[in-house]
Design an enzyme around this catalytic site. Structure first.
Site, PDB file in Angstrom:
ATOM      1  N   ASP A  84       0.855  -1.156  -0.037  1.00 53.97           N
ATOM      2  CA  ASP A  84       0.022   0.045  -0.248  1.00 53.97           C
ATOM      3  C   ASP A  84       0.885   1.269  -0.007  1.00 53.97           C
ATOM      4  OD1 ASP A  84      -2.102  -1.719   0.031  1.00 53.97           O
ATOM      5  OD2 ASP A  84      -2.880  -1.085   2.248  1.00 53.97           O
ATOM      6  N   HIS A 236       3.688  -2.375   3.173  1.00 53.58           N
ATOM      7  CA  HIS A 236       3.887  -0.941   2.446  1.00 53.58           C
ATOM      8  C   HIS A 236       5.289  -0.951   2.002  1.00 53.58           C
ATOM      9  CE1 HIS A 236       0.734  -0.681   5.976  1.00 53.58           C
ATOM     10  NE2 HIS A 236       0.421   0.261   5.050  1.00 53.58           N
TER      11      HIS A 236
END
Length: 736
Positions: A84, A236
């Site tokens: 993300d 991430h």
């Protein structure tokens, strides 16, 4: 002004406004595109009265398309790695290197603004076989936005993906969501809405918690599925230092493979779950989509370049401001201390008679007060006043004649412009020291006496006096009062010490006749005849100095329009004078010294700094949209404090009250922008080579209202008879 001139002036003004609007727009776009966000894990969970149990207890892939509600999981011992908040120009390629090393494909849920800023990174992800999903455009709390903004977030992010990959994605991960168990009523409404827009919502059932920064071991433990369950694991590739994520990936992938797990993308995992039935999660972009995506990314890119350029300019402005402040503190203070020392003398007292030239065109409002103050000066050598009426139509000459002052003469000539009037006055004057005065200026009694004292030094060819603003009642006039004290009088101290004075003010200045003859008189070549003449005197080898005790009070424009016209002429005239004397940059001797010292000073501090100063205000506005708004505000206040400190020093040196400085903060947002636009217009005029007309400003005769203790009577003054010089077609008459 003719119609064509008005159109050109209007067009230049519009150009300046457009430039300012474009800059502000670019800052706003960049602020929107660069807005920082909190990591997804900061979201809480609200009420769940409308969320179906099949969703909260179901799989992490939620499909609400076509009016149905379905959820899906990854197959047993299947892991879909998802990342993300990217792309990040540094960390995303390094995540790619790890995945490439283990031949693993993943799904990257990207933020649209970051894609627009780094499209090449996303393009490389797609070429490597990784899957791209949408994670909104600016990563906001979507439940706090109106529906039109949410749709804009999706569509803009989609366009950014189209620009980078040429394809549209149907995968969506909402910001600030985690697994199915965290879906509340607000998020459920968003998921439903996303399905209606054609998106497949992808959550996660395993959170690596790499955002905690607890180390690679903790990340591996958190990312490991329970038992043999398949899982969508969230990590991430942006939003901070991802070194621990990289280290965890290097251990996690081999560990899971050793336990019999395979790695896949979300769509490949769904295909396996559907027993080989292909799941289409992207589609080729249409030509319209590609064009819109190009426009969006171009706007974001241009905004980024503009902000980067402005940031560099901010450093330039800061450096120039600091340099000017330091120079003013050191040199202006030195100038004041030296001139105010008890043992300071220019030489023997100068008591030679003086001729004062007053060029006047329609100056009926202030000419009587001006002439009385000049004729009544206390200079012991005597003062001859020559008023040159330059074709006035308001009875200016008659008003002067009616005063009946014995040492005042009036010359009536056809209108030929201020330089011509000054030259006629010099030709008619009787003495070797010539003072030039604007027709709206009121002298203090000792102004002429103080003004001529520097001529005791034979190297001095011209002297600049101290111009004070007389009409200080309006805010616009107070702004100019501050500017006169800080920007003019303080600068003159600096230029005096450096011996490169660029301008003797038209309101109060004195010349040796010999110096004027050396430069061929006052030239018509520029609209700033005072600057042009001063530069010429400096280049001729004469010294030009500043005498602060010679004080004259002038009337400044009281409206923004009048101020605009005056500053437009001043700015354009200064640029003309600089261009005219450009050869001094390569000359030798006094001319070269002025060119290599004076011209750069004017260019940097008289043009570049005022032109770039609004950058500080623009970045202040820009910073208000950033998380670092407190830092931005602090820096802006520090800059304002530096200017305020400079103002205090200038006012103290000029022995002025500090009270007018309360309008200084407002001046930064209004007056400085006006100066910026005037310079833009002047620069445009200079580039086009247009000829600017002289604009006659409206006067109210209020120059002397701010003068304290200044007499304007004419008693006790020696009359100095003049002599007519041949070759000048004028009619002269002694006032009777």
């Amino acid at each position: 002004m003719t119609g064509s001139r008005k159109r050109r002036s209007f067009n230049r003004l519009v150009l300046g406004v457009v430039v300012l609007v474009v800059l502000v727009g670019a800052l706003l776009v960049d602020a929107y595109a660069s807005a920082a966000f909190h990591p997804d894990h900061t979201a809480g969970v609200g009420r769940r009265s409308t969320v179906p149990d099949t969703v909260t207890n179901g799989g992490p892939v939620v499909d609400t398309r076509n009016g149905l509600v379905r959820t899906y999981r990854m197959p047993v011992k299947t892991i879909a790695l998802t990342f993300d908040d990217g792309p990040d120009p540094w960390w995303t390629p390094r995540v790619m290197e790890v995945l490439r090393r283990y031949r693993v494909h993943a799904t990257f849920f990207v933020v649209g603004t970051r894609v627009a800023q780094h499209p090449g990174v996303v393009g490389e992800l797609a070429r490597d076989g990784h899957e791209i999903g949408v994670h909104s455009f600016t990563h906001p709390h979507l439940d706090r936005l109106p529906q039109w903004r949410r749709k804009l977030e999706y569509s803009q992010a989609q366009l950014a993906v189209v620009h980078a990959t040429g394809r549209k994605s149907a995968l969506l991960r909402l910001p600030y969501t985690s697994g199915p168990g965290a879906i509340d009523d607000a998020r459920w409404g968003l998921i439903h809405e996303a399905g209606e827009l054609g998106y497949l919502t992808v959550l996660a059932d395993t959170d690596s918690q790499d955002w905690r920064g607890a180390g690679a071991d903790a990340i591996v433990r958190a990312a490991t599925p329970q038992g043999d369950w398949g899982s969508i694991v969230v990590m991430h590739d942006a939003g901070g230092d991802r070194a621990q994520t990289l280290a965890a990936l290097d251990r996690f992938i081999p560990l899971m493979r050793s336990r019999g797990y395979t790695f896949t993308t979300v769509s490949e995992g769904l295909t396996r779950a559907f027993a080989g039935q292909s799941v289409v999660v992207d589609a080729p972009a249409t030509l319209v989509d590609q064009r819109r995506s190009l426009a969006l990314v171009t706007a974001v890119s241009l905004a980024g370049w503009v902000v980067a350029a402005i940031s560099v300019l901010l450093l330039v402005v800061g450096a120039l401001t600091v340099a000017r402040t330091v120079a003013l503190f050191l040199l202006a203070g030195r100038h004041a201390r030296r001139r105010r020392a008890r043992d300071w003398r220019w030489g023997p007292p100068v008591e030679l008679p003086v001729s004062v030239i007053v060029p006047a065109y329609n100056e009926k409002e202030g000419i009587e007060a001006a002439v009385r103050s000049l004729a009544g000066g206390d200079h012991p050598g005597g003062i001859e006043v020559v008023v040159v009426d330059d074709g006035s139509t308001d009875g200016t000459a008659a008003l002067v004649e009616a005063l009946g002052l014995p040492n005042v003469r009036v010359a009536r000539i056809p209108n030929g412009g201020k330089p011509n009037a000054l030259n006629v006055g010099v030709d008619l004057s009787s003495h070797d020291i010539v003072v030039m005065v604007d027709g709206d200026t009121v002298f203090e009694p000792g102004a002429v006496r103080h003004l001529v004292q520097p001529f005791a030094d034979p190297s001095v060819g011209a002297v600049a006096g101290n111009v004070k603003v007389g009409n200080r009642r309006s805010v616009v006039a107070r702004w100019q009062h501050i500017e006169y004290v800080i920007g003019f009088n303080l600068d003159r101290r600096l230029y005096d010490v450096l011996r490169c004075m660029p301008t003797i003010p038209g309101a109060i200045g004195a010349f040796r006749r010999e110096a004027l003859l050396t430069i061929g008189g006052i030239s018509h070549d520029t609209l700033a005849e005072d600057t042009d003449a001063t530069m010429a005197v400096c280049r001729a080898g004469w010294r030009v100095v500043y005498e602060e005790r010679a004080r004259a009070w002038t009337e400044v424009p009281s409206t923004l329009r009048q101020l605009w016209l005056q500053r437009y002429r001043w700015s354009y005239g200064t640029m003309q004078a600089m261009w005219k004397h450009r050869r001094s940059l390569v000359d030798r001797g006094p001319s070269g010294r002025f060119g290599r010292l004076g011209l750069p000073f004017i260019a940097l501090f008289g043009i570049a700094l005022p032109l770039l100063a609004p950058v500080v205000d623009l970045l202040f506005v820009y910073g208000l949209f950033q998380p670092s708004r407190l830092v931005t505000t602090g820096l802006w206040l520090a800059m304002l404090a530096m200017q305020f400190l400079t103002a205090v020093v200038a006012f103290r040196l000029d022995r002025e009250r500090l009270r007018p400085l309360w309008v200084l903060p407002l001046q930064q947002f209004v007056y400085r922008q006006l100066t910026y636009l005037v310079l833009i217009q002047s620069f445009g005029t200079a580039l086009t080579g247009a000829r600017l007309r002289w604009h006659k400003l409206h006067r109210a005769g209020s120059a002397g209202t701010g003068m304290t203790g200044a007499a304007t009577g004419a008693g006790g003054v020696r009359s100095a008879p003049g002599r007519h010089r041949g070759g000048v077609a004028v009619v002269t008459r002694r006032a009777s």
